[in-house]
Design a protein around this motif. Structure first.
Motif, PDB file in Angstrom:
ATOM      1  N   LYS A  48       0.797  -1.327  -0.049  1.00 41.05           N
ATOM      2  CA  LYS A  48      -0.003   0.032  -0.126  1.00 41.05           C
ATOM      3  C   LYS A  48       0.748   1.464   0.098  1.00 41.05           C
ATOM      4  O   LYS A  48       0.444   2.200  -0.485  1.00 41.05           O
ATOM      5  CB  LYS A  48      -0.952   0.070   1.131  1.00 41.05           C
ATOM      6  CG  LYS A  48      -1.939  -0.840   1.356  1.00 41.05           C
ATOM      7  CD  LYS A  48      -3.115  -0.883   2.460  1.00 41.05           C
ATOM      8  CE  LYS A  48      -2.652   0.015   3.559  1.00 41.05           C
ATOM      9  NZ  LYS A  48      -3.663   0.000   4.298  1.00 41.05           N
ATOM     10  N   ASP A  49       2.067   1.283   0.553  1.00 44.79           N
ATOM     11  CA  ASP A  49       2.911   2.467   0.633  1.00 44.79           C
ATOM     12  C   ASP A  49       3.561   2.760  -0.619  1.00 44.79           C
ATOM     13  O   ASP A  49       3.254   2.310  -1.635  1.00 44.79           O
ATOM     14  CB  ASP A  49       4.047   2.068   1.512  1.00 44.79           C
ATOM     15  CG  ASP A  49       3.481   2.018   3.294  1.00 44.79           C
ATOM     16  OD1 ASP A  49       2.472   2.498   3.570  1.00 44.79           O
ATOM     17  OD2 ASP A  49       3.990   1.172   3.952  1.00 44.79           O
ATOM     18  N   ASP A  50       4.110   3.698  -0.590  1.00 45.11           N
ATOM     19  CA  ASP A  50       4.908   4.266  -1.755  1.00 45.11           C
ATOM     20  C   ASP A  50       6.028   3.369  -2.376  1.00 45.11           C
ATOM     21  O   ASP A  50       6.509   3.184  -3.454  1.00 45.11           O
ATOM     22  CB  ASP A  50       5.587   5.504  -1.664  1.00 45.11           C
ATOM     23  CG  ASP A  50       4.633   6.838  -1.718  1.00 45.11           C
ATOM     24  OD1 ASP A  50       3.188   6.421  -1.982  1.00 45.11           O
ATOM     25  OD2 ASP A  50       4.774   7.907  -0.991  1.00 45.11           O
ATOM     26  N   THR A  51       6.805   2.762  -1.382  1.00 45.90           N
ATOM     27  CA  THR A  51       7.581   1.699  -1.629  1.00 45.90           C
ATOM     28  C   THR A  51       7.313   0.419  -1.238  1.00 45.90           C
ATOM     29  O   THR A  51       6.653   0.036  -0.314  1.00 45.90           O
ATOM     30  CB  THR A  51       8.974   1.896  -0.693  1.00 45.90           C
ATOM     31  OG1 THR A  51       9.517   3.381  -0.743  1.00 45.90           O
ATOM     32  CG2 THR A  51      10.086   1.275  -0.814  1.00 45.90           C
ATOM     33  N   VAL A  52       7.571  -0.514  -2.270  1.00 49.40           N
ATOM     34  CA  VAL A  52       7.029  -1.964  -2.100  1.00 49.40           C
ATOM     35  C   VAL A  52       8.364  -2.783  -2.298  1.00 49.40           C
ATOM     36  O   VAL A  52       9.133  -2.636  -3.034  1.00 49.40           O
ATOM     37  CB  VAL A  52       6.031  -2.320  -3.460  1.00 49.40           C
ATOM     38  CG1 VAL A  52       5.786  -3.796  -3.332  1.00 49.40           C
ATOM     39  CG2 VAL A  52       5.008  -1.279  -3.150  1.00 49.40           C
ATOM     40  N   GLU A  98      13.159   5.797 -11.320  1.00 51.12           N
ATOM     41  CA  GLU A  98      13.547   7.041 -10.513  1.00 51.12           C
ATOM     42  C   GLU A  98      14.440   6.339  -9.565  1.00 51.12           C
ATOM     43  O   GLU A  98      14.233   5.283  -8.885  1.00 51.12           O
ATOM     44  CB  GLU A  98      12.548   7.671  -9.935  1.00 51.12           C
ATOM     45  CG  GLU A  98      11.353   8.145 -11.089  1.00 51.12           C
ATOM     46  CD  GLU A  98      10.449   9.000 -10.236  1.00 51.12           C
ATOM     47  OE1 GLU A  98      10.425   8.999  -8.978  1.00 51.12           O
ATOM     48  OE2 GLU A  98       9.683   9.416 -10.909  1.00 51.12           O
TER      49      GLU A  98
END
Length: 98
Positions: A48-52, A98
């Motif tokens: 769910k977070d920006d980093t997986v 990125e």
């Protein structure tokens, strides 16, 4: 086969594997509200977070080569992996990672 007086025969286990050594649990059928709650999907908790997080499996020899290269260059394996994946995209004319 004879058994000594007072001794008991051990019965053969009915299951195989580790499950044979654990007691069986009898599950009651949920009713009413419990059934509704059991059928309701739970909210997503992973990714769910920006980093997986991503797991990559390598043979030990390949990991050692990759690790040694990262140490020699003063980088982390994470940086090398992202750089390599980004290059796959840019080689196809797509924006890199990125």
């Amino acid at each position: 086969m004879t058994v000594a007086k007072g001794a008991t025969l051990l019965s053969k286990p009915t299951g195989t594997g580790l499950a044979a050594f654990t007691p069986r649990k009898v599950m009651d059928q949920p009713v009413g509200e419990e059934l509704e709650r059991a059928m309701t999907p739970t909210p997503r908790t992973r990714g769910k977070d920006d980093t997986v997080a991503l797991t990559v499996r390598l043979p030990r020899a390949e990991w050692e080569r990759l690790h040694q290269r990262a140490v020699t260059e003063g980088t982390r394996i994470q940086q090398r992996a992202v750089r390599g994946l980004s290059r796959l995209f840019t080689d196809k004319g797509l924006p890199g990672l990125e």
